[in-house]
Design an enzyme around this catalytic site. Structure first.
Site, PDB file in Angstrom:
ATOM      1  CE  LYS A 171      31.243  -8.049   6.522  1.00  0.00           C
ATOM      2  NZ  LYS A 171      30.882  -8.214   8.177  1.00  0.00           N
TER       3      LYS A 171
ATOM      4  CB  SER B 134      31.710 -11.836   8.786  1.00  0.00           C
ATOM      5  OG  SER B 134      31.056 -10.746   9.188  1.00  0.00           O
TER       6      SER B 134
ATOM      7  CB  SER C 186      31.894  -9.412  12.170  1.00  0.00           C
ATOM      8  OG  SER C 186      31.336 -10.741  12.389  1.00  0.00           O
TER       9      SER C 186
END
Length: 483
Positions: free
Chosen positions: A77, A152, A176
């Site tokens: 990420k 997210s 998330s």
């Protein structure tokens, strides 16, 4: 050769060890899939570095055999710092930032021999539940490209679900990891706060942020966690605790079903989660109804606490030291104001303003202090519940993946709290610092449904064992997107 698109990490390790496929071939196959994908799940692709690292991995395997994650492709990420590779947090503010060091999580994966293919897209600074708040554009859900992948960590979830990469790192502040895992039909684990180092993970809300893995199966999550966890002297919040043990299969566990989580839940989704609970009963576990009376206030408390911490953490982006800098400022005040105004997106600005307001003189006691008191009560609810049950089963989300633009509030025309309610089932465990994972448990109208398992602090072993036993009885985690 063409390797199976949705192979597990265990299958990849076996193929690498037997020389059925080389690490270079495996990396190139996945890089080709990324290049052909229209999901926008990657911000940066590291093709040359990945192939070079894979070539080194082949040499290691030739001399020592396959071990750890040697030769296994992964993605990170874009909130984890990567030395020499830009780390943007999907924000214009950091669009050109290249860190001089690796985050601890990245370093541990590198040391394990994993091949980093690139950095995945996300909501800006990890603030969002749909992955529509990215400076680099929204990510599409591979099950239906008109729908969001969740946020997210939507880029990581979509990439794993589409078979672009077998595993990806992610972060979970209020859901998330678990929410996008549920929306994309994969498995995702938020470890206990402190089990995985936060060093080099760009901060959103420091008392809540926690890194974790995403993969197709709980078995793969366990393997990935082994290479993420562990005490880190560089992180003052890192727990000095041993590795996650492998708990043997047990029967007769009491699994709590939360009375309050059934309210306002889509009827078909509730029925799907209920069917999942019935699987555990067939496996010899007992379903027990429990109450978490303060969970009703969790979302409100979370968004006050998280926004307050975001306001503090993001104050460092001032156009002076690093990050976006406004051109030709008139004076220092103009530099600060325009750099931040130009660098941050609408949702990040909203949370900075909310957090600053909650911390301001005259409002601190009314909002921030009260939210922290509620946080303590929510944590106590869980501690009380774990006196009578060994794990908690709950929905991961109030619905399946929603359409792009349906809940986004870029301006005053839509209420942003509607989007925030997507986290209603995930933020309570985050406020309490508990481990929780999401695994697929059904499909409604062609879209995946995820269920959540929550455990006591540092109880990842039990959660993973339960998830593995569920996945041995069902095939939901083996379902793949139609495209």
């Amino acid at each position: 050769m063409t390797f199976p698109r949705f192979a597990t990490i265990a299958e990849m390790r076996s193929a690498l060890a037997s020389k059925t496929i080389s690490a270079v071939e495996l990396a190139r196959e996945h890089l080709d899939r990324i290049a052909a994908s229209d999901l926008n799940s990657f911000v940066t692709v590291c093709e040359d570095d990945a192939v070079a690292t894979a070539r080194e991995a082949d040499g290691h395997i030739g001399r020592h055999g396959q071990s750890g994650l040697v030769g296994v492709p992964v993605a990170h990420k874009d909130v984890f710092c990567t030395a020499g590779v830009r780390t943007t947090c999907a924000s214009r503010m950091l669009a050109g930032f290249v860190p001089p060091y690796d985050a601890t999580v990245v370093a541990r994966f590198r040391d394990s021999g994993a091949i980093m293919l690139g950095k995945t897209n996300m909501d800006e600074f990890a603030m969002g539940s749909s992955n529509e708040n990215s400076h680099f554009g929204s990510v599409s859900n591979p099950w239906d490209v008109t729908r969001v992948p969740g946020g997210s960590s939507g880029g990581s979830a979509a990439a794993v679900a589409a078979g672009l990469v077998p595993a990806a790192t992610a972060t979970d502040t209020g859901g998330s990891i678990r929410q996008p895992a549920a929306f994309c039909g994969i498995s995702g684990l938020k470890p206990t706060y402190g089990r995985v180092s936060r060093y080099g993970m760009v901060a959103f809300a420091s008392s809540l942020d926690q890194g974790g893995p995403m993969a197709r199966s709980a078995e793969d999550l366990r393997l990935l966690l082994q290479h993420m966890e562990g005490h880190d002297p560089l992180d003052s919040t890192s727990a000095d605790i041993g590795p996650t043990p492998r708990e043997a299969d047990r029967v007769g566990l009491r699994i709590g079903v939360v009375r309050e989580y059934g309210r306002d839940l889509d009827a078909r989704l509730a029925a799907t989660v209920d069917e999942a609970a019935a699987v555990f009963e067939r496996l010899g576990h007992e379903r027990v109804e429990i109450s978490l009376p303060h969970t009703t206030y969790a979302t409100a408390a979370y968004y006050v606490v998280a926004s307050a911490e975001a306001s503090t953490n993001l104050s460092r982006y001032d156009g002076v030291r690093y990050g976006h800098r406004a051109e030709s400022p008139n004076d220092l005040d103009d530099l600060y104001a325009r750099s931040r105004s130009e660098g941050f997106g609408a949702e990040v600005k909203r949370r900075i303003l909310t957090g600053t307001y909650a911390l301001s003189i005259g409002y601190y006691d009314a909002y921030y202090r009260k939210a922290q008191r509620l946080r303590r009560l929510i944590r106590q609810d869980f501690l009380d519940a774990f006196r009578s049950v060994e794990a908690i089963l709950a929905p991961a989300t109030p619905s399946t993946a929603f359409e792009k633009g349906a809940l986004l509030a870029p301006d005053e025309t839509k209420d942003p709290t509607v989007m925030y309610e997507q986290d209603v089932y995930t933020v309570p465990a985050s406020l309490a610092g508990l481990p929780a994972l999401s695994i697929p448990c059904g499909i409604i109208d062609g879209l995946p449904v995820g269920m959540q398992l929550i455990g006591p602090h540092f109880g990842e072993d039990r959660l993973l064992a339960l998830a593995e036993s569920f996945q041995q009885e069902t095939d939901w985690h083996q379902r793949t997107p139609p495209r």
